[in-house]
Design an enzyme around this catalytic site. Sequence first.
Site, PDB file in Angstrom:
ATOM      1  N   GLY A 128      -9.203  -7.237  -2.000  1.00  0.00           N
ATOM      2  CA  GLY A 128      -7.954  -7.757  -1.432  1.00  0.00           C
ATOM      3  C   GLY A 128      -7.772  -9.241  -1.663  1.00  0.00           C
ATOM      4  O   GLY A 128      -6.697  -9.706  -2.057  1.00  0.00           O
ATOM      5  N   ARG A 186       0.832  -1.223   0.000  1.00  0.00           N
ATOM      6  CA  ARG A 186       0.000   0.000   0.000  1.00  0.00           C
ATOM      7  C   ARG A 186       0.859   1.263   0.000  1.00  0.00           C
ATOM      8  O   ARG A 186       0.442   2.291  -0.528  1.00  0.00           O
ATOM      9  CB  ARG A 186      -0.928   0.011   1.215  1.00  0.00           C
ATOM     10  CG  ARG A 186      -2.018  -1.010   1.046  1.00  0.00           C
ATOM     11  CD  ARG A 186      -3.168  -0.730   1.970  1.00  0.00           C
ATOM     12  NE  ARG A 186      -4.257  -1.608   1.619  1.00  0.00           N
ATOM     13  CZ  ARG A 186      -5.168  -2.030   2.456  1.00  0.00           C
ATOM     14  NH1 ARG A 186      -5.152  -1.639   3.702  1.00  0.00           N
ATOM     15  NH2 ARG A 186      -6.128  -2.835   2.044  1.00  0.00           N
ATOM     16  N   GLY A 216     -13.665  -2.320  -0.617  1.00  0.00           N
ATOM     17  CA  GLY A 216     -15.006  -1.732  -0.557  1.00  0.00           C
ATOM     18  C   GLY A 216     -15.217  -0.688  -1.638  1.00  0.00           C
ATOM     19  O   GLY A 216     -16.286  -0.611  -2.244  1.00  0.00           O
ATOM     20  N   LYS A 224     -20.624 -14.179  -0.125  1.00  0.00           N
ATOM     21  CA  LYS A 224     -22.075 -14.011  -0.005  1.00  0.00           C
ATOM     22  C   LYS A 224     -22.718 -13.234  -1.148  1.00  0.00           C
ATOM     23  O   LYS A 224     -22.193 -12.209  -1.577  1.00  0.00           O
ATOM     24  CB  LYS A 224     -22.367 -13.233   1.267  1.00  0.00           C
ATOM     25  CG  LYS A 224     -22.040 -13.967   2.533  1.00  0.00           C
ATOM     26  CD  LYS A 224     -22.422 -13.051   3.659  1.00  0.00           C
ATOM     27  CE  LYS A 224     -22.169 -13.656   5.006  1.00  0.00           C
ATOM     28  NZ  LYS A 224     -22.247 -12.599   6.015  1.00  0.00           N
TER      29      LYS A 224
END
Length: 397
Positions: free
Chosen positions: A350, A35, A373, A197
Amino acid sequence: MRYIDQIDLKDKRVFIRCDFNVPMDKQGNITDDSRIRAHLPTIDYAIKVGSKIIVASHLGRPKGKKVEEFSLKPTAQALSGLLGREVIFVEDCIGDEVEKKVSDMKVGDIVLLENLRFYPGEEKNDAEFAAKLARLCDVYIDDAFAVSHRKAASNTAITDFVKVCAAGFLLKNEIEYFNKAMKDPERPFVAIIGGAKVSDKIGVLENLIEKVDILIVGGGMAFTFIRAMGFGTGSSLCETEMLDTAKNIMTKAAAKKVKLCLPLDCVVAEKAATDTEIKVCKISEIPNNWIGLDIGPQTISSFADALKDVKTVIWNGPMGMFELEPFSRGTFSIAASVAASGALSIIGGGDTGLAVERAGVSEKISYISTGGGAFLELLEGKTMPAIEALEKNGGNT
Ligand code: AMP
């Protein structure tokens, strides 16, 4: 939207909002510096053109209080090592002392501020806090794509207080690759969606079904579709409250002539572990109490066929519980097929990035997004507050 290379940074105090939310071990050592590396092109450019650089980030969730374990001090050292020059760490991010340090800066100096989230105003997108950050600089550069779906003082409100605002190279890359795929994709355009999910990715599936030619669904979420087709799924992940959603996606795919690829077979096990009996079965024959943890060989070859000759690929979510070796083959094989397709390939999240790296094909992927996200929200077609703020204020001079 303006970009960093379209504005004058010479002799200016340039505030660069980065995402240095790096993983650390219990001793405070950074375990993966990717990062930090992701922002080097932006920081290096600011150095090259002769600015005074103020770098800021959040780390973890200190909830608006100073918490030593979330200090960015170790990051200052890591950044200094990567840049090969001194990085001055300042133990706060606003206030008189910080302003004094910044006003003493010379061209080429780099200052890293302490964790922005040590102040509650950061996550509240507080104007007063943003104004204090803004006092430190002449130019604001946003490079923190991974938080651009969240309104924060340092990525949204600050743009109301700094006259010159622009995106850094990391943010620019994220936006440009994403737009290449989603706005005017070369076709056939395929989306591969996996992971745990359906409920986490309904918005993604609903948005993508309007845009893609082929939709491949794997991972734990495929079992909700399998149940919706009327089959038993044993003890596999299955969200019964999502059965209608899965049916709607299947109906929409048929109506829009989107080729929907679902698993034909799967790898099942008695438990999610490596020391357990595993076998391959058709999706219509999943035994009671067994768990589907990967796509099977027939599915791998049908997904690989679907990926031949495609021109644009977007992928989010692994095809199985790839972290455990017996259930990794599906994800790694799909990674190899994406890499071999020669298509413009964009991977987000990720887990998927990690899977592609473990499969050893990351070099052959066009772009691996730094956002989890944030990437999902882009895929859902949502507007990103930080990007919107830059667009609104990017024209200031
Ligand atoms: P997500 O964050 O939704 O992309 O989910 C990623 C996680 O889904 C990974 O940790 C995988 O281990 C997990 N996963 C993928 N397939 C399955 C499956 N068939 N059963 C249980 N977990 C799965």
